[in-house]
Structures are given as C-alpha cells and as structure tokens.
Design an enzyme around this catalytic site. Structure first.
Site, PDB file in Angstrom:
ATOM      1  N   ARG A 175       0.797  -1.235  -0.101  1.00 17.35           N
ATOM      2  CA  ARG A 175       0.085  -0.047   0.158  1.00 17.35           C
ATOM      3  C   ARG A 175       0.878   1.347   0.120  1.00 17.35           C
ATOM      4  NH1 ARG A 175      -2.262  -3.570  -1.318  1.00 17.35           N
ATOM      5  NH2 ARG A 175      -4.593  -4.453  -0.465  1.00 17.35           N
ATOM      6  N   SER A 227     -11.108   1.067   3.548  1.00 16.02           N
ATOM      7  CA  SER A 227     -10.342   0.830   4.646  1.00 16.02           C
ATOM      8  C   SER A 227      -9.571   1.987   5.229  1.00 16.02           C
ATOM      9  CB  SER A 227      -9.437  -0.248   4.521  1.00 16.02           C
ATOM     10  OG  SER A 227      -9.946  -1.502   4.242  1.00 16.02           O
ATOM     11  N   GLU A 304      -4.530   4.240   6.540  1.00 18.57           N
ATOM     12  CA  GLU A 304      -4.609   4.196   5.023  1.00 18.57           C
ATOM     13  C   GLU A 304      -5.114   5.465   4.343  1.00 18.57           C
ATOM     14  OE1 GLU A 304      -5.818   0.883   1.658  1.00 18.57           O
ATOM     15  OE2 GLU A 304      -5.172   0.446   3.829  1.00 18.57           O
TER      16      GLU A 304
END
Length: 311
Positions: A175, A227, A304
């Site tokens: 990520r 998320s 995130e």
C-alpha cells in the site's frame, strides 16, 4: 499574482472553479473549500497547469477521485489540480500491455481489460480511485497489488518537470510507493498483464463484485473512503498480514461513533460519514480507534487514508 491572472494563464480546456467546496470532490463528501480548483481533462493540461502554478510560486495539491482523502472542515490554502476522468477509460491495448492515462478510473480499466480479453485485472474491480492514485498507493485486494503489473510510468514532478521511469524506481511496498514521499503524480503508465482465459476472468470479476456487495458499503450511497487503516505487517516472512478490522473488533471499536461518523456494520475498518458528519468527527473517531487498539494490543494502527488540511 492574483487568482484572476492565474486563471487567465491556464490551458483553455482546463476548468477553473474559484472557492470550490472539496466535499464535492471526495468520496467521504466532507471538507471545506480551496481557493481554486482546476479540473484537468488530460495529461497535457495537468502538466501545463502545474507549470503555471510553479512559475507563480503557488503551492498545489493534485487529487484524483478523492477516494482516500479526509479534507479538514476549514478547507485548505492550496490550489487543487483535479486529474480524474469519469467517462470511458483512456487506454490503448496492445497484446498483454495496456497504456493508460493516470486519470482513468481503476474500476473502469479493470472491466475494460477483461472485456478486451487482454489480461487479468479482476482484483481491481470495485476499487474506487484513479489508476494514478492506485499506483501511488500500490492499491490491491485479494492478495494482489497493482505494482505487480506496472512496467513503466510517466511522472509529473512537483517542480513541473516530466520524467519516465520503470517500475523498480517506484519502490513498491504494501500500500505504498516512493510517490507518497516524492509527491510526483502519474500522468500515464504502461501495465503488463498476465494473460488469462476471458471466461475465467469474467467469473473472477463476478465473484469479487458479489463479495464486495455483501461485505463492503457502496461509497456512492454511503460516503466513506474504504479501509481507514492499513493491515498489520507480519512479524516474519512466513506469516500473512493480519486484517486491521480484526484487531479493531477485538478492541471493541465496532460500536464506536463520534458525532455523525460511525463504523460500517459489516466491517470495523470502514467509517461511514452520516449526513450530519463533519471531517473532524471522522478524524476523532480514527483517533479513538487507534487508542483502543493501542490499549489492548500495544501497537499503533497506521492510517491508509490521507489527512488534508489541519486537524
């Protein structure tokens, strides 16, 4: 240099909006205004607009679909360049390679690649955001990530210069990529896909979309940013990442709420912004979630989503 002068120097096909409300440009549908938003329809207009702002000494922020942003209620002082095409994907298919504009929606590209029978991007189906944003954040799902299929990219650097690099230069991690630190923006990219039988890809796409329908909210009707926290890195190479949602549930966060910010009933790592929510409500809820996991498990969750502005 005043905004009127700046606007007069922008490309003719770029749409300038003074005092744009950023809640209209994020999937959370939250956040205050910016002094100027410039909607850039293609790579050429984005690069030209950036050079105008660099020459004027004005800081700017480039956004795509705004699917991972939480913008403060007070807004920001920066000019915003928006690079997001919400119509058909701007992509050229040649064999197993796809040359695609960074402003193309990732979900649209995934569906187009499967329909063309070019290669498998089924894991990207249903993920909001643009291809450029996905590459910068190495987006993925179901054990796969877009960094695995990137071959080359053309980047717009913060100083307005353009350069082409290969995938190794992006330092892909879970990520993340070097673009998160450098601030460079993906103008376009070449992806090299794995050839898979079209019927197999279509079945996988349908399976993934059904799974998303049953477990994830539809951001179009339930404002959210997917998320909120990254999954937890394994302690050894033999282990898989652990879902942040599991730790949040164990820490009792499932029932947390702050103002109009609540947790999605089926997923403890997704915050829903109710009609009464403010960006600060969402921020305070993330802080409470971090504190709960810290108290129970002794480690810090890592966001995130990107915070934009002052919180």
């Amino acid at each position: 240099m005043n905004l009127e002068s700046i606007v007069s120097m922008l490309p003719l096909n770029a749409r300038a909006i003074e005092g744009a409300n950023l809640r209209d440009y994020t999937t959370f549908r939250l956040g205050g205004a910016c002094p100027l938003l410039v909607d850039c329809p293609d790579a050429k207009s984005l690069a030209a607009s950036a050079r105008v702002l660099v020459g004027a000494g004005l800081p700017f922020l480039v956004i795509g679909q705004g699917s991972n942003l939480l913008v403060s209620d007070e807004g920001i002082d920066q000019v915003v360049l928006r690079y997001c095409a919400e119509d058909l994907p701007d992509a050229r298919f040649e064999g197993v390679r796809v040359q695609v504009s960074g402003n193309t929606l990732l979900d649209a590209l995934a569906h187009a690649a499967i329909e063309q029978g070019v290669g498998d991007l089924s894991f990207c189906c249903g993920i909001p955001g643009t291809v450029g944003g996905a590459i910068a954040g190495n987006a993925g799902a179901f054990g796969r990530q877009i960094g695995d299929v990137v071959e080359t990219v053309r980047l717009l650097e913060p100083d307005g210069t353009i350069r082409a690099v290969d995938a190794l230069a992006l330092d892909f991690e879970y990520r993340s990529s070097i673009l998160k630190q450098s601030g460079a923006v993906v103008l376009d990219a070449v992806l090299k896909l794995k050839p898979v039988d079209r019927e197999t890809m279509e079945r996988e796409r349908d399976r993934i979309m059904e799974l998303r329908r049953t477990k994830h909210p539809d951001w179009r009707t339930m404002p959210c940013a997917g998320s909120v926290f990254r999954n937890i890195e394994p302690t050894s190479a033999a282990e898989r990442r652990q879902a942040a949602g599991w730790f949040l549930e164990q820490a009792g966060a499932k029932d947390f709420a702050v103002g109009g910010a609540t947790l999605f009933e089926k997923h403890a790592n997704i915050i829903i912004a109710e009609p009464s929510a403010t960006a600060n409500d969402v921020f305070l809820l993330t802080e409470r979630m971090i504190a709960a996991v810290r108290e129970k498990f002794g480690f810090e969750l890592s966001r995130e989503i990107k915070l934009v502005g002052t919180f």
